[in-house]
Design a protein around this motif. Structure first.
Motif, short mmCIF file in Angstrom:
data_model
loop_
_atom_site.label_atom_id
_atom_site.label_comp_id
_atom_site.label_asym_id
_atom_site.label_seq_id
_atom_site.Cartn_x
_atom_site.Cartn_y
_atom_site.Cartn_z
N UNK A 225 53.71 71.78 -3.83
CA UNK A 225 52.84 70.63 -3.59
C UNK A 225 51.67 71.00 -2.68
N UNK A 226 51.94 71.80 -1.63
CA UNK A 226 50.87 72.21 -0.71
C UNK A 226 49.83 73.07 -1.41
N UNK A 227 50.29 74.00 -2.25
CA UNK A 227 49.37 74.94 -2.89
C UNK A 227 48.57 74.27 -4.00
N UNK A 228 49.14 73.27 -4.64
CA UNK A 228 48.45 72.64 -5.75
C UNK A 228 47.41 71.62 -5.28
N UNK A 229 47.52 71.15 -4.03
CA UNK A 229 46.60 70.14 -3.53
C UNK A 229 45.40 70.79 -2.86
N UNK A 230 44.26 70.11 -2.92
CA UNK A 230 43.05 70.59 -2.23
C UNK A 230 42.86 69.86 -0.90
N UNK A 231 43.01 68.53 -0.91
CA UNK A 231 42.85 67.77 0.34
C UNK A 231 43.94 66.72 0.51
N UNK A 232 44.91 66.69 -0.41
CA UNK A 232 45.90 65.62 -0.41
C UNK A 232 46.79 65.65 0.83
N UNK A 233 47.18 66.85 1.27
CA UNK A 233 48.07 66.99 2.42
C UNK A 233 47.34 67.70 3.54
N UNK A 234 47.41 67.11 4.74
CA UNK A 234 46.73 67.70 5.88
C UNK A 234 47.52 68.81 6.54
N UNK A 235 48.85 68.77 6.42
CA UNK A 235 49.69 69.77 7.07
C UNK A 235 51.03 69.81 6.36
N UNK A 236 51.87 70.73 6.81
CA UNK A 236 53.22 70.86 6.24
C UNK A 236 54.03 69.60 6.53
N UNK A 237 53.93 69.11 7.77
CA UNK A 237 54.69 67.91 8.14
C UNK A 237 54.25 66.69 7.32
N UNK A 238 52.93 66.61 7.03
CA UNK A 238 52.42 65.52 6.20
C UNK A 238 53.00 65.60 4.79
N UNK A 239 53.04 66.83 4.25
CA UNK A 239 53.61 67.02 2.91
C UNK A 239 55.10 66.68 2.90
N UNK A 240 55.82 67.08 3.94
CA UNK A 240 57.25 66.75 4.03
C UNK A 240 57.46 65.24 4.08
N UNK A 241 56.63 64.56 4.87
CA UNK A 241 56.76 63.10 5.00
C UNK A 241 56.49 62.39 3.68
N UNK A 242 55.42 62.78 3.00
CA UNK A 242 55.07 62.14 1.75
C UNK A 242 56.11 62.42 0.66
N UNK A 243 56.64 63.63 0.66
CA UNK A 243 57.68 63.96 -0.32
C UNK A 243 58.95 63.19 -0.03
N UNK A 244 59.29 63.03 1.24
CA UNK A 244 60.50 62.30 1.62
C UNK A 244 60.43 60.83 1.23
N UNK A 245 59.20 60.26 1.16
CA UNK A 245 59.04 58.86 0.76
C UNK A 245 59.51 58.62 -0.67
N UNK A 246 59.50 59.70 -1.47
CA UNK A 246 59.93 59.59 -2.86
C UNK A 246 61.45 59.63 -2.99
N UNK A 247 62.13 59.85 -1.87
CA UNK A 247 63.60 59.88 -1.90
C UNK A 247 64.13 61.30 -1.75
N UNK A 248 65.40 61.43 -1.37
CA UNK A 248 66.00 62.77 -1.17
C UNK A 248 65.96 63.64 -2.42
N UNK A 249 66.08 63.00 -3.58
CA UNK A 249 66.08 63.77 -4.82
C UNK A 249 64.74 64.45 -5.09
N UNK A 250 63.68 64.00 -4.42
CA UNK A 250 62.36 64.60 -4.64
C UNK A 250 62.35 66.06 -4.21
N UNK A 251 63.16 66.41 -3.22
CA UNK A 251 63.20 67.80 -2.75
C UNK A 251 63.93 68.72 -3.73
N UNK A 252 64.62 68.11 -4.68
CA UNK A 252 65.32 68.91 -5.69
C UNK A 252 64.78 68.64 -7.09
N UNK A 253 63.51 68.22 -7.14
CA UNK A 253 62.85 68.09 -8.43
C UNK A 253 62.79 69.47 -9.09
#
Length: 340
Positions: A225-253
């Motif tokens: 997700x971090x590598x594919x985005x240009x400006x969507x995520x400001x940091x690693x923690x931001x990416x983790x937070x946004x991914x977590x909003x999709x539910x725990x299963x999002x980390x095992x997509x």
């Protein structure tokens, strides 16, 4: 008696590249699944969609970047792990303990992950281009075009976007692959039921691939997700937070395609590596010493050459060859005796 051969430092990169040529379509589908904001398609549906829209060759989009990544990331981690492991094995006159393999694998993977981040970023983008609308595609011609354009358009720092995730993932993958492969291979051979052959390599690599998939999948999702985005995520923690909003299963997509891709890739990598080692590896110092003891330094052959020379020049050549060969043999014996 089977010769004890040691892998050359670049064999890991070569074997990983050969495996990537086979498993690249699975890696592409895995990236597509991981970059979905909502789960709309599964693995088979995504594959059919890509082939229907872009053709079969679209499954190999980004192959040059994938090969370049293997020759940076995989070559580095294998070179570090196997070089240090072989030296420790000679020093301790036995295999390393498992905890040392884990630490060494983590260090090698972390280093390799950082080195391979720029090519990994281009690889992810080239693979993801296929499912984007034509006006939003980046259309990198090849990996080097992608690297240059990222530098010009987004800056040098962008090449290392997601480096922390890539390095952390590399550490976990290497623990699962390298350390678990070595340990499982030793355990299988210790049973006495199997010898050091392809079937043993297959069993050990299947276990290693499964371990690596489970360990690294959450980080793999965040890294993609971090590598594919240009400006969507400001940091690693931001990416983790946004991914977590999709539910725990999002980390095992993409866990199933990740396993279907990583396990065969691991199996092929280690089978290729073992074959390269067996046919083109260097003899270990201990094995070289054994060979030297079994085969004296060609004295009979060299004396025969000297006896059948007819001119002074031929005699000098034969004597010089004998001297060089004898010096090399004595140095090998001396070096081996200092280690044994």
């Amino acid at each position: 008696m089977q010769e004890n051969r040691v892998s050359r430092w670049y064999f890991g990169g070569v074997s990983s590249s050969a495996a990537a040529c086979v498993t690249h379509p699975l890696d592409l589908i895995k990236v597509h699944l991981q970059t979905q904001q909502e789960v709309r398609m599964r693995m088979i549906g995504m594959t059919l969609n890509v082939v229907r829209r872009e053709g079969f060759l679209a499954l190999y989009s980004g192959l040059t970047a994938s090969l370049c990544r293997q020759m940076t990331y995989s070559l580095s981690r294998f070179a570090i792990y196997e070089t240090v492991r072989d030296k420790m094995k000679r020093k301790n006159k036995g295999p390393m303990p498992f905890h040392q393999k884990v630490l060494l694998g983590a260090f090698g993977g972390f280093t390799g992950g950082f080195i391979g981040t720029p090519t990994d970023l281009v690889n992810v983008r080239m693979q993801n281009d296929v499912k984007m609308a034509a006006e939003f595609r980046r259309n990198y011609a090849h990996v080097f075009d992608g690297l240059l354009r990222v530098c010009k358009e987004e800056g040098l720092r962008k090449l290392f976007s997601g480096a922390s995730m890539a390095s952390s993932r590399g550490a976990l993958v290497s623990v699962g692959q390298l350390a678990c492969y070595d340990q499982s291979k030793e355990l299988v051979l210790a049973t006495g039921y199997l010898t050091d052959n392809i079937f043993t390599h297959f069993l050990a690599s299947v276990f290693a691939g499964g371990s690596a998939t489970i360990l690294c999948q959450p980080l793999d999702v965040v890294k993609t997700r971090l590598m594919n985005s240009e400006v969507q995520y400001g940091s690693v923690s931001h990416c983790l937070t946004e991914t977590a909003k999709l539910g725990p299963n999002a980390f095992y997509k993409g866990l199933v395609p990740a396993a279907i891709r990583l396990i065969p890739h691991t199996v092929l990598t280690f089978i290729f590596l073992e074959q390269l080692k067996q046919h083109f590896g260097t003899l270990s110092l201990v094995e070289t010493d054994r060979c030297a003891r079994r085969h004296p330094p060609g004295m009979q052959l060299m004396m025969a050459m000297m006896m059948h020379t007819h001119t002074r020049t031929e005699t000098h050549i034969a004597f010089s060859s004998f001297s060089v060969y004898l010096c090399f043999w004595m140095r090998t014996r001396k070096r081996c005796q200092s280690l044994v």
